[in-house]
Scaffold this motif. Structure first.
Motif, PDB file in Angstrom:
ATOM      1  N   GLY A 180       6.440   4.182  -7.568  1.00 24.10           N
ATOM      2  CA  GLY A 180       7.134   5.296  -7.639  1.00 24.10           C
ATOM      3  C   GLY A 180       6.194   6.481  -8.139  1.00 24.10           C
ATOM      4  N   VAL A 181       5.234   6.249  -8.780  1.00 23.44           N
ATOM      5  CA  VAL A 181       4.290   7.482  -9.394  1.00 23.44           C
ATOM      6  C   VAL A 181       3.470   7.719  -8.060  1.00 23.44           C
ATOM      7  CG1 VAL A 181       2.237   7.819 -10.718  1.00 23.44           C
ATOM      8  CG2 VAL A 181       4.051   6.623 -11.792  1.00 23.44           C
ATOM      9  N   LEU A 193       2.369  11.721  -3.884  1.00 21.95           N
ATOM     10  CA  LEU A 193       1.943  11.925  -2.391  1.00 21.95           C
ATOM     11  C   LEU A 193       2.883  12.395  -1.521  1.00 21.95           C
ATOM     12  CD1 LEU A 193      -0.292   8.409  -2.397  1.00 21.95           C
ATOM     13  CD2 LEU A 193      -1.204  11.157  -2.225  1.00 21.95           C
ATOM     14  N   ASP A 194       4.186  11.861  -1.617  1.00 21.02           N
ATOM     15  CA  ASP A 194       5.326  12.023  -0.662  1.00 21.02           C
ATOM     16  C   ASP A 194       4.972  11.606   0.818  1.00 21.02           C
ATOM     17  OD1 ASP A 194       7.950  13.094  -0.482  1.00 21.02           O
ATOM     18  OD2 ASP A 194       7.073  15.030   0.402  1.00 21.02           O
ATOM     19  N   GLU A 219       0.759   6.239   2.478  1.00 15.94           N
ATOM     20  CA  GLU A 219      -0.405   6.611   1.848  1.00 15.94           C
ATOM     21  C   GLU A 219      -0.286   6.102   0.252  1.00 15.94           C
ATOM     22  OE1 GLU A 219      -3.373   9.039   1.838  1.00 15.94           O
ATOM     23  OE2 GLU A 219      -3.036   8.125   3.908  1.00 15.94           O
ATOM     24  N   ALA A 220       1.073   6.074  -0.212  1.00 16.38           N
ATOM     25  CA  ALA A 220       1.420   5.525  -1.567  1.00 16.38           C
ATOM     26  C   ALA A 220       1.194   4.156  -1.470  1.00 16.38           C
ATOM     27  CB  ALA A 220       2.837   5.969  -1.800  1.00 16.38           C
ATOM     28  N   GLU A 221       1.462   3.358  -0.272  1.00 13.70           N
ATOM     29  CA  GLU A 221       1.209   1.871  -0.443  1.00 13.70           C
ATOM     30  C   GLU A 221      -0.189   1.782  -0.490  1.00 13.70           C
ATOM     31  OE1 GLU A 221       3.303   0.576   3.230  1.00 13.70           O
ATOM     32  OE2 GLU A 221       5.204   0.679   1.924  1.00 13.70           O
ATOM     33  N   GLU A 222      -1.121   2.532   0.189  1.00 10.06           N
ATOM     34  CA  GLU A 222      -2.655   2.254   0.314  1.00 10.06           C
ATOM     35  C   GLU A 222      -3.044   2.493  -1.200  1.00 10.06           C
ATOM     36  OE1 GLU A 222      -4.860   4.438   3.301  1.00 10.06           O
ATOM     37  OE2 GLU A 222      -3.264   4.013   4.887  1.00 10.06           O
ATOM     38  N   VAL A 223      -2.622   3.592  -1.774  1.00 11.00           N
ATOM     39  CA  VAL A 223      -3.191   3.945  -3.103  1.00 11.00           C
ATOM     40  C   VAL A 223      -2.754   2.948  -4.054  1.00 11.00           C
ATOM     41  CG1 VAL A 223      -2.719   5.426  -4.954  1.00 11.00           C
ATOM     42  CG2 VAL A 223      -3.356   6.377  -2.588  1.00 11.00           C
ATOM     43  N   ARG A 274      -5.425   8.132  -9.085  1.00 10.28           N
ATOM     44  CA  ARG A 274      -5.731   7.479  -7.662  1.00 10.28           C
ATOM     45  C   ARG A 274      -4.876   8.503  -6.692  1.00 10.28           C
ATOM     46  NH1 ARG A 274      -9.787   4.225  -6.419  1.00 10.28           N
ATOM     47  NH2 ARG A 274     -10.536   3.208  -8.353  1.00 10.28           N
ATOM     48  N   ALA A 275      -3.541   8.713  -6.985  1.00 12.87           N
ATOM     49  CA  ALA A 275      -2.391   9.275  -5.902  1.00 12.87           C
ATOM     50  C   ALA A 275      -3.035  10.721  -5.747  1.00 12.87           C
ATOM     51  CB  ALA A 275      -1.296   9.378  -6.539  1.00 12.87           C
ATOM     52  N   VAL A 276      -3.466  11.383  -7.191  1.00  7.43           N
ATOM     53  CA  VAL A 276      -3.736  12.904  -7.062  1.00  7.43           C
ATOM     54  C   VAL A 276      -5.268  12.865  -6.212  1.00  7.43           C
ATOM     55  CG1 VAL A 276      -4.766  14.702  -8.400  1.00  7.43           C
ATOM     56  CG2 VAL A 276      -2.636  13.370  -8.993  1.00  7.43           C
TER      57      VAL A 276
END
Length: 180
Positions: A35-36, A41-42, A46-50, A83-85
């Motif tokens: 969720g973070v 990343l929206d 990408e969120a799954e990779e991160v 990591r996401a940022v």
């Protein structure tokens, strides 16, 4: 054992390379950390990779958890957010095409996880409401939207070191509020 104590215990066991503990930790916190990532990343892919990178970091750095003095969830969320940022700043990707999203399996949290997340979200919002409005806005921009301290300093016209101090003090206040 409280959920936070359980996470601390799992982190301690992960630091000793306990794969079972790592799997249980993943089950307990991956939805929240995802969720973070997705919020920053929206972009689901990408969120799954991160998220995968986040868990590699957790596996490699679990032994450093106690050193920083943060609650276990704060430590884990900080890793995910950073990591996401970093990913967001490194690449500007267009949103995934709708047909790709439609074909992806639904990995959203179940009802229990959603209830826990709503409860914790309410606690965080209540603690943010205890901060002065401008400071709460800075915390949201820095830690949820991914704005850098320099971006915040430019946007507000406030000295960079002052922004850092305000955010550090705000996070200390939030940590104290959440520990009550």
């Amino acid at each position: 054992m409280t959920p936070l104590q359980e996470i601390e215990d799992l982190l301690a066991r992960v630091a000793m390379a306990d794969r079972t503990a790592f799997s249980r930790l993943y089950d307990r916190v991956s939805a929240k950390l995802f969720g973070v990532c997705i919020r920053v990343l929206d972009d689901r892919a990408e969120a799954e990779e991160v998220l995968q990178e986040v868990f590699v970091t957790i596996w490699n750095k679990a032994d450093s958890y106690r050193v920083n003095g943060l609650s276990p969830m704060t430590w884990l969320i900080t890793i995910a957010r950073n990591r996401a940022v970093d990913r967001r700043r490194a690449r500007k990707l267009p949103p995934a095409p709708i047909e790709t999203v439609d074909l992806m399996p639904d990995r959203s949290p179940g009802p229990e996880d959603q209830a826990v997340a709503r409860s914790e979200s309410k606690r965080i919002v209540a603690c943010l409401d205890e901060l002065p409005r401008a400071r709460a806005h800075l915390v949201r921009r820095a830690y949820l939207d991914g704005d850098s301290y320099a971006d915040l300093a430019l946007a507000t016209g406030v000295n960079l070191n002052t922004i850092r101090t305000w955010l550090r003090r705000s996070l200390i206040s939030l940590r104290e509020c959440l520990s009550r």
